[in-house]
Design a protein around this motif. Structure first.
Motif, short mmCIF file in Angstrom:
data_model
loop_
_atom_site.label_atom_id
_atom_site.label_comp_id
_atom_site.label_asym_id
_atom_site.label_seq_id
_atom_site.Cartn_x
_atom_site.Cartn_y
_atom_site.Cartn_z
N ILE A 1 -11.60 -8.65 -9.46
CA ILE A 1 -11.92 -9.23 -8.15
C ILE A 1 -11.46 -10.68 -8.17
CG2 ILE A 1 -13.70 -9.74 -6.45
CD1 ILE A 1 -15.40 -7.54 -7.71
N ARG A 2 -10.41 -10.98 -7.44
CA ARG A 2 -9.84 -12.32 -7.45
C ARG A 2 -10.37 -13.19 -6.33
NH1 ARG A 2 -3.45 -11.21 -8.97
NH2 ARG A 2 -3.86 -10.28 -11.03
N THR A 3 -10.65 -12.59 -5.21
CA THR A 3 -11.21 -13.32 -4.06
C THR A 3 -12.16 -12.39 -3.33
OG1 THR A 3 -9.14 -14.55 -3.79
CG2 THR A 3 -10.68 -14.62 -1.96
N PHE A 4 -13.32 -12.92 -2.94
CA PHE A 4 -14.27 -12.12 -2.15
C PHE A 4 -15.19 -13.10 -1.45
CE2 PHE A 4 -17.22 -9.05 -0.76
CZ PHE A 4 -16.67 -7.79 -0.94
N GLY A 5 -14.78 -13.55 -0.28
CA GLY A 5 -15.59 -14.53 0.43
C GLY A 5 -15.03 -14.88 1.79
N ILE A 6 -15.64 -15.89 2.40
CA ILE A 6 -15.24 -16.34 3.73
C ILE A 6 -14.44 -17.63 3.62
CG2 ILE A 6 -16.07 -17.17 5.98
CD1 ILE A 6 -16.62 -14.23 5.58
N GLN A 7 -13.26 -17.65 4.22
CA GLN A 7 -12.48 -18.87 4.34
C GLN A 7 -12.78 -19.46 5.71
OE1 GLN A 7 -8.36 -17.92 3.47
NE2 GLN A 7 -8.77 -17.71 1.28
N ALA A 8 -13.46 -20.59 5.71
CA ALA A 8 -13.99 -21.14 6.97
C ALA A 8 -13.18 -22.32 7.49
CB ALA A 8 -15.44 -21.58 6.76
N PHE A 9 -12.03 -22.60 6.92
CA PHE A 9 -11.24 -23.72 7.39
C PHE A 9 -10.34 -23.31 8.55
CE2 PHE A 9 -9.91 -22.08 3.25
CZ PHE A 9 -8.65 -21.55 3.49
N ASP A 10 -9.72 -24.30 9.19
CA ASP A 10 -8.83 -24.10 10.35
C ASP A 10 -9.58 -23.59 11.57
OD1 ASP A 10 -6.65 -24.94 8.86
OD2 ASP A 10 -6.16 -22.90 8.20
N GLU B 1 -12.70 -16.36 8.27
CA GLU B 1 -12.04 -15.09 7.97
C GLU B 1 -12.54 -14.57 6.62
OE1 GLU B 1 -7.44 -13.64 8.41
OE2 GLU B 1 -7.77 -15.40 7.15
N ALA B 2 -12.89 -13.30 6.58
CA ALA B 2 -13.26 -12.65 5.33
C ALA B 2 -11.99 -12.30 4.57
CB ALA B 2 -14.07 -11.39 5.59
N VAL B 3 -11.92 -12.70 3.31
CA VAL B 3 -10.74 -12.43 2.49
C VAL B 3 -11.18 -11.74 1.21
CG1 VAL B 3 -8.72 -13.39 1.34
CG2 VAL B 3 -9.61 -14.49 3.42
N VAL B 4 -10.58 -10.60 0.94
CA VAL B 4 -10.85 -9.86 -0.29
C VAL B 4 -9.52 -9.57 -0.98
CG1 VAL B 4 -11.81 -7.74 -1.29
CG2 VAL B 4 -12.93 -8.82 0.67
N GLU B 5 -9.45 -9.90 -2.25
CA GLU B 5 -8.23 -9.63 -3.02
C GLU B 5 -8.62 -9.07 -4.37
OE1 GLU B 5 -5.22 -12.61 -4.88
OE2 GLU B 5 -4.51 -12.18 -2.86
N VAL B 6 -8.05 -7.90 -4.70
CA VAL B 6 -8.38 -7.21 -5.95
C VAL B 6 -7.10 -6.69 -6.58
CG1 VAL B 6 -9.63 -5.28 -6.98
CG2 VAL B 6 -10.63 -6.53 -5.06
N TYR B 7 -6.99 -6.89 -7.88
CA TYR B 7 -5.86 -6.28 -8.61
C TYR B 7 -6.39 -5.09 -9.38
CZ TYR B 7 -1.38 -5.77 -10.87
OH TYR B 7 -0.16 -5.27 -11.26
N ALA B 8 -5.71 -3.94 -9.25
CA ALA B 8 -6.15 -2.70 -9.90
C ALA B 8 -5.09 -2.20 -10.87
CB ALA B 8 -6.46 -1.63 -8.85
#
Length: 201
Positions: free
Chosen positions: A128-137, A141-148
């Motif tokens: 799990i590389r990213t799992f959260g809210i990007q609140a800038f700009d 936006e909810a951003v989820v990034e996973v490498y499998a």
């Protein structure tokens, strides 16, 4: 905005997929509203072999290995929502819902976790590389990034690997809005991982 900064300056990545709604639960710290992730069920993954798959516990940076819900108020600046938490540590929760997604979409294919009474042919490793809210700009936006990775249990060789990313607009950074967007994003990721993996083992 309802979040507290922590001293971490790192870019976090995320793994994704979601289409369900976050659910308010009674577990965890009862003083903090607690939310769950859902597992998608309205899909069918391709059927391939009868091989057995183990879904290993995901790896994640320490900032994500918690019940706290991550928000980035600025690029590279990490904070936690103050009045919201997951029902379990994120890696454990992600693993449980990913296994449920395999069970829901894989037409009875054998899938489990390490420690179950099965002898796996393959192991699915996720980071799990990213799992959260990007609140800038001004547009949370909810951003989820996973490498499998799929690894052959006998050979120890990587059979396949892929990066999964999902982005979903959030109505706000409050607990219900943030977790609903993250749930939708993670459902998308779960479906993509199950579809991808089911054609490769």
């Amino acid at each position: 905005m309802g979040f507290r900064l922590v001293g971490v300056a790192a870019a976090m990545a995320i793994a994704v997929g979601t289409s369900g709604c976050a659910q308010l639960l009674g577990g965890g710290d009862k003083a903090v509203p607690t939310f769950d992730l859902t597992a998608p069920s309205d899909f069918k993954a391709p059927r391939s072999s009868t091989a057995q798959l183990v879904v290993a516990a995901p790896s994640a940076l320490q900032v994500l290995d918690t019940e706290r819900i991550v928000v980035e108020p600025k690029p590279g600046q990490v904070a936690y929502l103050e009045k919201a938490q997951w029902s379990d540590r994120l890696p454990a929760l992600f693993q449980a819902r990913l296994i449920q997604s395999f069970e829901n979409g894989s037409r009875g294919r054998a899938v489990g976790r390490a420690g179950d009474a099965i002898t796996p042919d393959y192991t699915l490793l996720t980071d799990i590389r990213t799992f959260g809210i990007q609140a800038f700009d001004g547009s949370p936006e909810a951003v989820v990034e996973v490498y499998a990775r799929i690894v052959g249990s006998a050979s120890g060789r990587i059979v396949a690997g892929r990066l999964f990313t999902a982005r979903v607009a959030a109505a706000g950074t409050a607990g219900p809005d943030a977790t609903q967007a993250l749930d939708t994003a993670s459902d998308k990721i779960f479906v993509e991982i199950v579809d991808w993996a089911s054609g490769r083992y």
